[in-house]
Enzyme design. Structure first.
Site, PDB file in Angstrom:
ATOM      1  N   ASP A   1     -36.432  -3.885 -13.650  1.00 34.16           N
ATOM      2  CA  ASP A   1     -36.081  -2.629 -12.925  1.00 34.16           C
ATOM      3  C   ASP A   1     -37.472  -1.947 -12.941  1.00 34.16           C
ATOM      4  O   ASP A   1     -37.969  -1.149 -11.799  1.00 34.16           O
ATOM      5  CB  ASP A   1     -34.927  -1.717 -13.258  1.00 34.16           C
ATOM      6  CG  ASP A   1     -33.600  -2.325 -13.368  1.00 34.16           C
ATOM      7  OD1 ASP A   1     -33.530  -2.917 -11.943  1.00 34.16           O
ATOM      8  OD2 ASP A   1     -32.703  -2.135 -14.018  1.00 34.16           O
TER       9      ASP A   1
ATOM     10  N   GLU B   1     -39.673  -7.237 -25.411  1.00 29.65           N
ATOM     11  CA  GLU B   1     -40.052  -5.976 -26.025  1.00 29.65           C
ATOM     12  C   GLU B   1     -39.969  -4.861 -25.228  1.00 29.65           C
ATOM     13  O   GLU B   1     -39.305  -3.597 -25.491  1.00 29.65           O
ATOM     14  CB  GLU B   1     -41.385  -6.117 -26.477  1.00 29.65           C
ATOM     15  CG  GLU B   1     -41.930  -5.182 -27.601  1.00 29.65           C
ATOM     16  CD  GLU B   1     -43.454  -5.514 -28.142  1.00 29.65           C
ATOM     17  OE1 GLU B   1     -44.131  -4.358 -27.896  1.00 29.65           O
ATOM     18  OE2 GLU B   1     -43.790  -6.565 -28.279  1.00 29.65           O
TER      19      GLU B   1
ATOM     20  N   GLY C   1     -32.176  13.088 -13.039  1.00 27.94           N
ATOM     21  CA  GLY C   1     -31.000  12.068 -13.911  1.00 27.94           C
ATOM     22  C   GLY C   1     -31.567  11.696 -15.296  1.00 27.94           C
ATOM     23  O   GLY C   1     -32.774  11.554 -15.274  1.00 27.94           O
TER      24      GLY C   1
ATOM     25  N   GLY D   1     -28.573   5.671 -17.420  1.00 26.88           N
ATOM     26  CA  GLY D   1     -29.130   4.328 -17.612  1.00 26.88           C
ATOM     27  C   GLY D   1     -30.417   4.213 -16.664  1.00 26.88           C
ATOM     28  O   GLY D   1     -31.434   3.539 -16.997  1.00 26.88           O
ATOM     29  N   ALA D   2     -30.142   4.432 -15.408  1.00 27.31           N
ATOM     30  CA  ALA D   2     -31.108   4.142 -14.535  1.00 27.31           C
ATOM     31  C   ALA D   2     -32.666   4.656 -14.559  1.00 27.31           C
ATOM     32  O   ALA D   2     -33.823   4.338 -14.289  1.00 27.31           O
ATOM     33  CB  ALA D   2     -30.681   4.414 -13.021  1.00 27.31           C
TER      34      ALA D   2
ATOM     35  N   LYS E   1     -25.686  -3.060 -18.699  1.00 27.37           N
ATOM     36  CA  LYS E   1     -27.099  -3.197 -18.739  1.00 27.37           C
ATOM     37  C   LYS E   1     -27.607  -2.932 -20.400  1.00 27.37           C
ATOM     38  O   LYS E   1     -28.474  -3.402 -20.812  1.00 27.37           O
ATOM     39  CB  LYS E   1     -28.091  -2.333 -17.833  1.00 27.37           C
ATOM     40  CG  LYS E   1     -28.048  -2.752 -16.486  1.00 27.37           C
ATOM     41  CD  LYS E   1     -29.093  -1.969 -15.678  1.00 27.37           C
ATOM     42  CE  LYS E   1     -29.191  -2.566 -14.377  1.00 27.37           C
ATOM     43  NZ  LYS E   1     -30.113  -1.704 -13.335  1.00 27.37           N
TER      44      LYS E   1
HETATM   45  P1  ATR Z   1     -26.775   5.105 -14.065  1.00 28.68           P
HETATM   46  O1  ATR Z   1     -26.688   3.839 -15.118  1.00 28.68           O
HETATM   47  O2  ATR Z   1     -26.569   4.981 -12.676  1.00 28.68           O
HETATM   48  O3  ATR Z   1     -27.792   6.083 -14.397  1.00 28.68           O
HETATM   49  P2  ATR Z   1     -25.255   6.743 -15.529  1.00 28.68           P
HETATM   50  O4  ATR Z   1     -25.785   6.522 -16.963  1.00 28.68           O
HETATM   51  O5  ATR Z   1     -23.700   7.213 -15.465  1.00 28.68           O
HETATM   52  O6  ATR Z   1     -25.494   5.924 -14.507  1.00 28.68           O
HETATM   53  O7  ATR Z   1     -25.947   8.278 -15.141  1.00 28.68           O
HETATM   54  C1  ATR Z   1     -25.437   8.735 -14.074  1.00 28.68           C
HETATM   55  C2  ATR Z   1     -26.591   9.990 -13.769  1.00 28.68           C
HETATM   56  O8  ATR Z   1     -26.355  10.693 -12.623  1.00 28.68           O
HETATM   57  C3  ATR Z   1     -26.459  11.030 -14.943  1.00 28.68           C
HETATM   58  O9  ATR Z   1     -28.014  11.524 -14.937  1.00 28.68           O
HETATM   59  C4  ATR Z   1     -25.631  12.048 -14.384  1.00 28.68           C
HETATM   60  O10 ATR Z   1     -25.517  13.341 -15.062  1.00 28.68           O
HETATM   61  P3  ATR Z   1     -24.786  13.571 -16.436  1.00 28.68           P
HETATM   62  O11 ATR Z   1     -25.822  13.166 -17.447  1.00 28.68           O
HETATM   63  O12 ATR Z   1     -24.783  15.353 -16.224  1.00 28.68           O
HETATM   64  O13 ATR Z   1     -23.594  13.104 -16.200  1.00 28.68           O
HETATM   65  C5  ATR Z   1     -25.888  12.026 -12.918  1.00 28.68           C
HETATM   66  N1  ATR Z   1     -24.843  12.770 -11.946  1.00 28.68           N
HETATM   67  C6  ATR Z   1     -23.624  11.945 -11.828  1.00 28.68           C
HETATM   68  N2  ATR Z   1     -22.965  12.916 -10.954  1.00 28.68           N
HETATM   69  C7  ATR Z   1     -23.706  13.894 -10.817  1.00 28.68           C
HETATM   70  C8  ATR Z   1     -23.409  15.265 -10.154  1.00 28.68           C
HETATM   71  N3  ATR Z   1     -22.215  15.264  -9.058  1.00 28.68           N
HETATM   72  N4  ATR Z   1     -24.515  15.991 -10.050  1.00 28.68           N
HETATM   73  C9  ATR Z   1     -25.480  15.871 -10.627  1.00 28.68           C
HETATM   74  N5  ATR Z   1     -25.996  14.840 -11.718  1.00 28.68           N
HETATM   75  C10 ATR Z   1     -24.956  13.919 -11.520  1.00 28.68           C
END
Ligand code: ATR
Length: 276
Positions: free
Chosen positions: A102, A78, A126, A129-130, A66
């Protein structure tokens, strides 16, 4: 002539977009098919060139492309630029246009349940990206306060600065409170884990998850006692509805798309051993 649409991502084999879009295309009698293309990171550039070369009409973009796709397009709208992510590419006479639907999916998922965002305090879990589309949606919706918690605090801080919201340390999550809480990490996908302590839901009125497999995640199960809950298929459905409009210029049959999504996710839950 049949037109071709599709989704690019990796992994993509479990994507629900083909089922949703193909049902809508068929229902409207549009001569087109929608496929799933697994594209590895190192092949993204060729894949994008391939859209032009093969005259593919439009593609959905999912993890992990993405963000990386942006510099490869001819035009990026934009809003998608502000969010920093494109989930929809439309091929208009050989030029590729990037959009993001999204954030509209997030807003619609809340509004359809009559949930007001204006002047509300919203907590987002979180900062990946999402989360970017979620934060943008809530800003546009007029939330009074947006608070970000992320395991890696630096990422929450950077995102909070970009969108003028607040980041708090992960260790303080048990004290989180507000009107709405949105789970935007990948935790809970195909597992019965939640990133937040179950006690915090008494401090909220609405809980939304962006994970949809299983449909009722541990996060939503914990939330249900205290909050109105919104499952991850709502956002997926409405981002798809807006995407379909961009692809075809037509309003899709939303109820049919919804039905297909829930049926398909039930099948996937069964395959994976989740569900009733
Ligand atoms: P996406 O595009 O799905 O958001 P991403 O950019 O890899 O994928 O982000 C994943 C998110 O899930 C991040 O906020 C990540 O936290 P970190 O920034 O600390 O990596 C979070 N995440 C993934 N596994 C996790 C876990 N076991 N506990 C808490 N947060 C987690």
């Amino acid at each position: 002539m049949y037109r071709v649409f599709g989704i690019i991502g990796d992994p993509v084999s479990h994507s629900l977009s083909p089922v949703m879009h193909n049902a809508a295309l068929r229902e409207l009698g549009i001569r087109a098919v929608y496929g799933a293309f697994q594209v590895k990171k190192e092949h993204l550039k060729e894949a994008i060139e391939g859209i032009k070369a093969l005259n593919i009409s439009g593609v959905s973009v999912t993890i992990p492309h993405k963000e990386a796709v942006i510099p490869l397009l001819d035009y990026v709208d934009e809003v998608a630029q502000k969010i920093g992510a494109v989930n929809t590419i439309v091929n208009r006479e050989g030029k590729l246009w990037g959009y993001n639907t999204d954030w509209l999916g997030v807003l619609k998922a809340l509004y359809e349940k009559g949930i007001e965002i204006r002047e509300k305090r919203v907590v987002i879990i979180g900062a990946g990206g999402a989360s970017r589309a979620v934060v943008y949606a809530l800003r546009e919706g007029g939330a009074k306060e947006i608070i970000l918690y992320n395991r890696t605090f630096e990422k929450a801080k950077a995102l909070a600065e970009e969108f003028s919201c607040k980041a708090l340390p992960w260790e303080e999550l048990k004290k989180a409170e507000g009107d709405i809480i949105i789970q935007a990490t990948s935790v809970g996908l195909k597992s019965m884990e939640s990133p937040v302590p179950s006690e915090i839901f008494k401090n909220f009125k609405v809980a939304m998850d962006i994970v949809y497999l299983p449909l009722k995640t541990k996060f939503l199960q914990d939330a249900e006692k205290f909050c109105k809950i919104i499952d991850g298929l709502r956002m997926l459905l409405y981002q798809g509805v807006e995407q379909f409009k961009l692809f075809t210029g037509l309003n899709p049959p939303v109820n049919l798309m919804e039905k297909m999504l829930y049926e398909e996710v039930k099948k996937m839950e069964k395959e994976l051993g989740f569900g009733d």
